[in-house]
Design an enzyme around this catalytic site. Sequence first.
Site, PDB file in Angstrom:
ATOM      1  N   TYR A 100      -5.063   7.917  -7.093  1.00 53.27           N
ATOM      2  CA  TYR A 100      -3.947   9.392  -7.492  1.00 53.27           C
ATOM      3  C   TYR A 100      -2.631   8.558  -7.402  1.00 53.27           C
ATOM      4  O   TYR A 100      -2.493   7.865  -6.749  1.00 53.27           O
ATOM      5  CB  TYR A 100      -3.971  10.296  -6.361  1.00 53.27           C
ATOM      6  CG  TYR A 100      -4.866  11.651  -7.083  1.00 53.27           C
ATOM      7  CD1 TYR A 100      -4.800  12.124  -8.737  1.00 53.27           C
ATOM      8  CD2 TYR A 100      -5.789  11.777  -6.570  1.00 53.27           C
ATOM      9  CE1 TYR A 100      -5.317  13.295  -8.670  1.00 53.27           C
ATOM     10  CE2 TYR A 100      -6.990  13.306  -7.185  1.00 53.27           C
ATOM     11  CZ  TYR A 100      -6.167  13.734  -7.676  1.00 53.27           C
ATOM     12  OH  TYR A 100      -6.965  14.618  -8.590  1.00 53.27           O
ATOM     13  N   GLU A 159      -0.128  10.595  -8.978  1.00 52.66           N
ATOM     14  CA  GLU A 159       1.275  11.505 -10.343  1.00 52.66           C
ATOM     15  C   GLU A 159       2.513  10.953 -10.265  1.00 52.66           C
ATOM     16  O   GLU A 159       3.211  10.350  -8.758  1.00 52.66           O
ATOM     17  CB  GLU A 159       1.638  13.053  -9.255  1.00 52.66           C
ATOM     18  CG  GLU A 159      -0.350  13.955  -9.660  1.00 52.66           C
ATOM     19  CD  GLU A 159      -1.013  13.775  -8.973  1.00 52.66           C
ATOM     20  OE1 GLU A 159      -0.811  12.792  -7.990  1.00 52.66           O
ATOM     21  OE2 GLU A 159      -1.756  14.611  -8.082  1.00 52.66           O
ATOM     22  N   ASP A 188      -0.046  11.161 -36.432  1.00 51.60           N
ATOM     23  CA  ASP A 188      -1.542  10.896 -35.095  1.00 51.60           C
ATOM     24  C   ASP A 188      -2.919   9.906 -36.281  1.00 51.60           C
ATOM     25  O   ASP A 188      -2.901  10.024 -36.977  1.00 51.60           O
ATOM     26  CB  ASP A 188      -2.435  12.075 -35.656  1.00 51.60           C
ATOM     27  CG  ASP A 188      -3.852  12.496 -34.945  1.00 51.60           C
ATOM     28  OD1 ASP A 188      -4.270  10.887 -34.124  1.00 51.60           O
ATOM     29  OD2 ASP A 188      -4.051  12.593 -34.249  1.00 51.60           O
ATOM     30  N   THR A 207      -5.717   8.451 -29.948  1.00 52.71           N
ATOM     31  CA  THR A 207      -7.119   7.016 -29.564  1.00 52.71           C
ATOM     32  C   THR A 207      -6.515   5.830 -29.073  1.00 52.71           C
ATOM     33  O   THR A 207      -6.396   5.547 -29.934  1.00 52.71           O
ATOM     34  CB  THR A 207      -7.869   8.016 -29.710  1.00 52.71           C
ATOM     35  OG1 THR A 207      -8.181   7.849 -31.082  1.00 52.71           O
ATOM     36  CG2 THR A 207      -7.950   9.741 -29.231  1.00 52.71           C
ATOM     37  N   LYS A 244     -10.299   4.355 -30.336  1.00 52.02           N
ATOM     38  CA  LYS A 244     -11.229   4.738 -31.941  1.00 52.02           C
ATOM     39  C   LYS A 244     -11.253   2.731 -32.398  1.00 52.02           C
ATOM     40  O   LYS A 244     -11.723   1.719 -31.789  1.00 52.02           O
ATOM     41  CB  LYS A 244     -11.213   5.042 -32.907  1.00 52.02           C
ATOM     42  CG  LYS A 244     -10.837   6.589 -32.487  1.00 52.02           C
ATOM     43  CD  LYS A 244     -10.548   7.778 -33.155  1.00 52.02           C
ATOM     44  CE  LYS A 244     -10.890   9.185 -32.955  1.00 52.02           C
ATOM     45  NZ  LYS A 244     -10.319   9.715 -32.038  1.00 52.02           N
ATOM     46  N   ARG A 253     -11.823   5.178 -23.934  1.00 49.46           N
ATOM     47  CA  ARG A 253     -11.660   6.237 -24.434  1.00 49.46           C
ATOM     48  C   ARG A 253     -10.057   6.742 -23.410  1.00 49.46           C
ATOM     49  O   ARG A 253     -10.382   6.758 -22.183  1.00 49.46           O
ATOM     50  CB  ARG A 253     -12.558   7.712 -23.900  1.00 49.46           C
ATOM     51  CG  ARG A 253     -14.098   6.950 -23.982  1.00 49.46           C
ATOM     52  CD  ARG A 253     -15.085   8.643 -24.696  1.00 49.46           C
ATOM     53  NE  ARG A 253     -14.566   8.826 -25.413  1.00 49.46           N
ATOM     54  CZ  ARG A 253     -15.199   8.792 -26.375  1.00 49.46           C
ATOM     55  NH1 ARG A 253     -15.598   8.048 -26.736  1.00 49.46           N
ATOM     56  NH2 ARG A 253     -14.913   9.959 -27.833  1.00 49.46           N
TER      57      ARG A 253
END
Length: 439
Positions: A51, A53, A197, A223, A226, A232
Site C-alpha cells: 500500500y 497512498e 483523451d 490508458t 491499448k 491495464r
Amino acid sequence: MNDITTSDPEIAKTITNELQREEQGVELIPSENNVSKAVLQALGSVFTNKYSEGYPHKRYYGGQEYVDIMEDIAIERAKKLFGAEHVNVQPYSGSPANQAVFFALLELKDKFMGLSLTDGGHLTHGSPVNFSGKYFECVSYGVEKETELLDMDSVRKIAHKEKPKMIISGLTAYPRKIDFKTFQEICEETDAYHLADISHISGLVAGGVHQSPVPFADAVTTTTHKSLRGPRGAMIMCKSEDRLHDKYHPNAKLKDGSPKKLSQLIDSAVFPGLQGGPHDHANAAKAVAFGEALQPAFKDYAAQIVKNAKAMADELMSQGIKLVTDGTDNHLILIDLRPNDLTGKGKLVQNALDDALITTNKNTVPFEPASPFNPSGIRLGTPAVTSRGMKESEMKVIAQGMAKVIKDPQNSSITEGVKKDILELTKQFPLYPGMSILS
Ligand code: DSN
C-alpha cells in the site's frame, strides 16, 4: 503456472484456456494488445502486496523505499516518451483518469463538450448513462452526415455558441486522425480547458505516427493497455500551470497564497480525491512498458500498426465491405454492415467471426438506426496482430476471411473454412515464443 495449477486448478484452467484462445485466434479488438513477458512479470510481482497512498517521497505508510524508486522511474519514462511537463501514473484505468480531470477542473453541472458515443466518443465523454453525462452538462459534437468525418468548423461553432468550460478531444471508434492543434485553438478562443483523451492512440503518438496533443492540451489522459502495449491502467499528463486559474479557480491557492498549479489540482483529484492506494504492481508494469516504448523498435511497431490497418481496410473494401469514412488513417477500422443487409446485426456478425477465431466487437456506426445492443457495425484494429509480428500480407488473409463471413454469417461451413485458415496463420506467429504452457 506451477503453483496455481496445484493450488487452484479451476482458475489455472481458465488461464491456460485463455492463453490458448489468444494464441489460436486473431485479436482485432482495437483497444486490446499483447504485452511482453516482462510486463506480465512486473504485474505478477510482490508490488501487489504493498500500500502506498500518496506520491513518491510523500506517503502515508512506511516501507516505500522501492515503491518510490519504481514510481519515479515510471513518471520520468512517461515524461520522456511524450515530452510531458507533469505525469500522474496512478489512475487505475481510463474512466478514473477522466473522472479525475473532470473533478480537478470542473464543478458539478458545469458544461463541457465531447464526441458523442455513436460517432466514436467514449462513455466518459458525456454519455447520459455515465458520471460525465449525469453530473455534468454535456453538449455533444458529432461527425458530418455526408463524410462521417469530424468537421472542425462545426466543432468551433458549437464551442463559440455553448461556451463550455472544457472540450474533450479523443476517440474510441473514429478511424481518422484527430486535429488536436485546432481543438486547442478552439479551447483558447472560448476559454475552455482542453482534455485530450488519447487512450486508443497513445502508442501511435509515442511512436510518432499521430500528432501529439501533449504540447498543446491542458490535460492528456491515456490508458496504458491499448496501442501503448502496457498493463491495464492509465495515466494523466498535464501542464504545470493552470492557464485559466484567474477565470475558473481564483480561490485555489497554496498556503503561501500562490496560485495552485494545474498539476496540483490533477494530483489531488486522483489522490485523495478519487482513489486510495495506487496499484503498485500495475505501475511497475507501466514503467516496464514505457521503457519498451522508448526503444527505437517501438517506432517501427507504431508505423506497422498503421500500415497493417490500411492494408486490412483496402482488402476489406476490395472485397465489397463498406467502411465508415471509406478507410482509416490510424489503428482502427469501423465496418458498416448496412449495405450488406445486416442493419442491427452486429452481434450476429461478431459471433460468427468469433466462431472463425477472429475477435472483434460490435459497434454503433454514425447515425446508427439500430440499438447499441444490436448495432450495425463491427469495430476492429491492428495493435495486437502487429505485436505478433503480422504484416500486410497477413492482414490480407484475415480480411478475406472476414469478408467471407460477413457476406454469409450464418453459413457454418464458411465459418469453419475461415477458422482453419486462421489456425494455419496463427501457428506461424506464436504469441509468446518459448512459452511452454500449451505443450
Ligand atoms: N473499452 C474501451 C474500448 O474498447 O475502446 C474504451 O474504454
